[in-house]
Design an enzyme around this catalytic site. Structure first.
Site, PDB file in Angstrom:
ATOM      1  N   ARG A  26       0.874  -1.180   0.000  1.00  0.00           N
ATOM      2  CA  ARG A  26       0.000   0.000   0.000  1.00  0.00           C
ATOM      3  C   ARG A  26       0.908   1.226   0.000  1.00  0.00           C
ATOM      4  O   ARG A  26       1.221   1.779   1.043  1.00  0.00           O
ATOM      5  CB  ARG A  26      -0.916  -0.019   1.211  1.00  0.00           C
ATOM      6  CG  ARG A  26      -1.865  -1.196   1.194  1.00  0.00           C
ATOM      7  CD  ARG A  26      -2.920  -1.084   2.261  1.00  0.00           C
ATOM      8  NE  ARG A  26      -3.842  -2.198   2.202  1.00  0.00           N
ATOM      9  CZ  ARG A  26      -4.957  -2.271   2.901  1.00  0.00           C
ATOM     10  NH1 ARG A  26      -5.283  -1.277   3.705  1.00  0.00           N
ATOM     11  NH2 ARG A  26      -5.737  -3.321   2.805  1.00  0.00           N
ATOM     12  N   ARG A  30      -1.637   7.103   4.333  1.00  0.00           N
ATOM     13  CA  ARG A  30      -1.655   8.061   5.434  1.00  0.00           C
ATOM     14  C   ARG A  30      -0.287   8.343   6.033  1.00  0.00           C
ATOM     15  O   ARG A  30      -0.120   9.303   6.770  1.00  0.00           O
ATOM     16  CB  ARG A  30      -2.608   7.548   6.521  1.00  0.00           C
ATOM     17  CG  ARG A  30      -4.063   7.655   6.110  1.00  0.00           C
ATOM     18  CD  ARG A  30      -4.984   6.982   7.083  1.00  0.00           C
ATOM     19  NE  ARG A  30      -4.883   5.523   7.005  1.00  0.00           N
ATOM     20  CZ  ARG A  30      -5.602   4.698   7.728  1.00  0.00           C
ATOM     21  NH1 ARG A  30      -6.457   5.162   8.615  1.00  0.00           N
ATOM     22  NH2 ARG A  30      -5.477   3.385   7.584  1.00  0.00           N
ATOM     23  N   ARG A  39      -5.763  14.215   0.281  1.00  0.00           N
ATOM     24  CA  ARG A  39      -6.977  13.526   0.740  1.00  0.00           C
ATOM     25  C   ARG A  39      -7.952  14.512   1.379  1.00  0.00           C
ATOM     26  O   ARG A  39      -9.170  14.421   1.177  1.00  0.00           O
ATOM     27  CB  ARG A  39      -6.581  12.438   1.756  1.00  0.00           C
ATOM     28  CG  ARG A  39      -7.744  11.691   2.388  1.00  0.00           C
ATOM     29  CD  ARG A  39      -8.410  10.764   1.402  1.00  0.00           C
ATOM     30  NE  ARG A  39      -9.464  10.002   2.065  1.00  0.00           N
ATOM     31  CZ  ARG A  39     -10.680  10.450   2.295  1.00  0.00           C
ATOM     32  NH1 ARG A  39     -11.015  11.662   1.898  1.00  0.00           N
ATOM     33  NH2 ARG A  39     -11.580   9.698   2.893  1.00  0.00           N
ATOM     34  N   ASP A  76      -9.078   1.144  -5.602  1.00  0.00           N
ATOM     35  CA  ASP A  76      -9.585   0.310  -4.520  1.00  0.00           C
ATOM     36  C   ASP A  76     -10.212  -0.937  -5.125  1.00  0.00           C
ATOM     37  O   ASP A  76     -10.786  -0.877  -6.227  1.00  0.00           O
ATOM     38  CB  ASP A  76     -10.630   1.060  -3.690  1.00  0.00           C
ATOM     39  CG  ASP A  76     -10.965   0.325  -2.403  1.00  0.00           C
ATOM     40  OD1 ASP A  76     -10.256   0.519  -1.398  1.00  0.00           O
ATOM     41  OD2 ASP A  76     -11.934  -0.468  -2.410  1.00  0.00           O
ATOM     42  N   TYR A 153     -17.173  -8.990   0.255  1.00  0.00           N
ATOM     43  CA  TYR A 153     -17.699  -7.647   0.496  1.00  0.00           C
ATOM     44  C   TYR A 153     -19.062  -7.464  -0.168  1.00  0.00           C
ATOM     45  O   TYR A 153     -19.949  -6.812   0.390  1.00  0.00           O
ATOM     46  CB  TYR A 153     -16.729  -6.600  -0.027  1.00  0.00           C
ATOM     47  CG  TYR A 153     -15.488  -6.426   0.804  1.00  0.00           C
ATOM     48  CD1 TYR A 153     -15.474  -5.576   1.915  1.00  0.00           C
ATOM     49  CD2 TYR A 153     -14.308  -7.087   0.486  1.00  0.00           C
ATOM     50  CE1 TYR A 153     -14.334  -5.409   2.677  1.00  0.00           C
ATOM     51  CE2 TYR A 153     -13.161  -6.920   1.240  1.00  0.00           C
ATOM     52  CZ  TYR A 153     -13.173  -6.079   2.336  1.00  0.00           C
ATOM     53  OH  TYR A 153     -12.041  -5.925   3.090  1.00  0.00           O
TER      54      TYR A 153
END
Length: 244
Positions: A26, A30, A39, A76, A153
């Protein structure tokens, strides 16, 4: 630098390098203050994924800072279910929330695979622009979620600790479950093929929840769909490696 000289591509062809290529699973996120700034301006997470200017920028930020051997498309795994027609939102502090597929009627309401590209067109634009803007020595990795993980999901409407809703559908309505896996597999092939056409030099499949399936089901719903995806992409673009 020619494609043949890119370190990660050399390693994936089996060449032993003095220093292994470096990239992170990833890569944008953040831990980077410049990502957090983008963001904050983007609005929602999906706005960031679907706005090529922003998605290109956050994909390039780790390359500028650390010089990794490969850049990773910012997207994503749940964009494919959204493109198939599910409602998707990201709840702050809670993660993704989707409308669900729990019956044959729900499955019938999904869009056909050929319709996904209209929704996903901004992702393909991001891939093309990234390929053009990356340093010559840096490869570009595209990705998608593997069918079982994506299906968990779609069935539960969110992440779950044990994937119980997906396993319940698998055992309770095996025909609907198998048809859902098939639809997601077809969509994943189409999605990754378009990423490759736009400039991805490597693609990867995330099957984060593969460990939730027992042996025979693992073979049927993790290994077999992955083999199908790899075979289809290999027929279209044999030079592009697939990471599992």
């Amino acid at each position: 630098m020619a494609v043949e000289g890119k370190r990660i591509l050399r390693a994936l062809r089996g060449e032993a390098l003095a220093t292994p290529p470096v990239w992170l699973m990833r890569q944008a996120g953040r831990y980077l203050p410049e990502y957090r700034a983008i963001r904050a301006k983007a609005g929602g997470f999906l706005d960031l994924c679907y706005t090529p200017d922003l998605a290109v920028e956050v994909s390039l930020q780790p390359i500028r800072r650390y010089g990794f051997d490969a850049a990773i498309l910012f997207a994503d795994i749940l964009l494919v279910p959204q493109a198939l027609g599910l409602e998707l939102r990201f709840a702050e502090g809670e993660g993704p929330r989707l409308s669900t597929v729990t019956s044959a009627a729900d499955l019938a309401r999904l869009r056909p695979v050929e319709a996904i590209h209209e929704t996903l067109a901004p992702v393909y634009e991001t891939v093309a622009r990234l390929r053009a803007e990356l340093p010559a020595e840096t490869a570009l990795i595209g990705f998608a979620g593997a069918p079982w993980t994506v299906a968990t999901y779609m069935i539960a409407g969110r992440g779950t600790p044990d994937q119980a809703p997906a396993r319940a559908l698998m055992y309770g309505d095996p025909a609907t479950f198998a048809a859902l896996i098939d639809r997601v597999t077809e969509a994943t092939i189409a999605y990754l093929a378009r990423q490759i056409a736009a400039g991805a030099e490597v693609v990867k499949l995330f099957d984060s929840w593969a460990g939730a399936l027992p042996g025979p089901r693992f073979e049927e719903f993790c290994v077999a769909p992955a083999r199908r995806i790899v075979a289809a992409l290999g027929a279209l673009a044999p030079e592009v490696p697939v990471i599992g």
